[in-house]
Design an enzyme around this catalytic site. Structure first.
Site: not given
Length: 320
Positions: A150, A153, A195, A216
């Site tokens: 990922y 890419g 989650n 985050r």
């Protein structure tokens, strides 16, 4: 009297979480929308309310296969699994989507002479050594790790965008998306927001990777879509990349506590092994977005999480 020609937008990955919200916004602004999605991670339920709309087309096709369309006003490339659980399931396929998909859509944008917005990611910064992360930072990415399909890419897709811009003057717009959440997230996609919320609503322990001190920056999906719309209206030579995220930084433990409080859950936290190359800190420097797009996030974490909780209450009731 001659009527104005309707604008036409192609949204690759349009049945996904972010893509479906983008389709909503484009339809509301009078676009004819072509939603290109093979439903690998997208869901037909996300776009079902548009299927009978004459200004909406759903085409079940993989971006790895070249797609032809004429008279496009803008292309949005959101086609790629976005959570580690999803993109690690078939790492080679994930890389193909990022690279071959970008090539196919860049060719299409070049042929139509229209802008293309490439949805890149904060993952291009890897586990950053610079904090907060500005667009000038090259990142700290493990090119052979389990997340590299990922990370690399998306980095390659950015490189392709800039090569098309330099070689063909393709109107590219690169945005680096930081953690985004909202309704239509999949309950089982493995990302921290879905989650925690689903675990709390089910009365299950909240599973925290590592010690929970990693950070985050969480952005609500409507704020992201607003930034997309502003980005495609910038001058042709404004290519980005540009960070799109909420500069409010939270530890995973803080975020878990917020979810527990807002759901009134009676649960505990359970720590588990930290995944390989999991970033320790993640926070965008949004100076360029503030200046060039006159943009900043409006939805606070508490408001956004309440909306996600309401969404998942309904989703989980369907499952039983």
């Amino acid at each position: 009297m001659v009527q104005n020609k309707q604008k036409k937008a192609l949204v690759a990955g349009g049945a996904g979480f972010i893509g479906s919200h983008l389709c909503d916004r484009l339809i509301s602004e009078g676009y004819h929308v072509i939603c290109l999605d093979n439903l690998y991670t997208g869901r037909i339920e996300n776009i079902s309310h548009h299927l009978n709309n004459p200004h909406f087309e759903f085409i079940n096709q993989d971006v790895i296969t070249p797609f032809e369309a004429q008279n496009l006003s803008v292309i949005f490339n959101l086609a790629c699994p976005a959570s580690p659980k999803q993109y690690q399931k078939d790492a080679i396929y994930t890389t193909k989507i990022s690279v071959l998909g970008a090539i196919n859509l860049l060719d299409l944008a070049t042929a139509n002479k229209c802008p293309i917005l490439q949805a890149s990611t904060s993952e291009v910064y890897g586990d950053p050594l610079v904090h907060p992360q500005p667009e000038t930072y090259y990142g700290n990415v493990n090119p052979i790790g389990i997340r590299s399909c990922y990370d690399e890419g998306k980095r390659c897709a950015e490189s392709l965008c800039m090569d098309y811009y330099r070689q063909y003057r393709t109107k590219v717009k690169i945005v680096r998306i930081f953690n985004t959440y909202g309704p239509r997230m999949a309950a089982d996609d493995g990302r921290v927001v879905s989650n925690f919320v689903t675990q709390a609503l089910r009365g299950e322990p909240l599973t925290i990777n590592g010690d929970g001190n990693q950070t985050r920056s969480f952005m609500y999906v409507s704020d992201l879509i607003e930034a997309f719309m502003r980005m495609i209206c910038t001058e042709d030579d404004f290519t980005g990349p540009i960070n799109l995220g909420n500069p409010e930084e939270l530890t995973i433990k803080q975020f878990a506590s917020m979810v527990v409080e807002l759901t009134n859950a009676k649960t505990i936290f359970v720590n588990q092994e930290l995944p390989q190359n999991d970033p320790a800190r993640r926070k965008p420097d949004t100076t360029i977005a503030n200046k060039e797009l006159c943009w900043k996030p409006d939805v606070c974490a508490t408001e956004g999480i309440r909306k996600v909780i309401d969404f998942f209450r309904i989703e989980l009731s369907k499952i039983g």
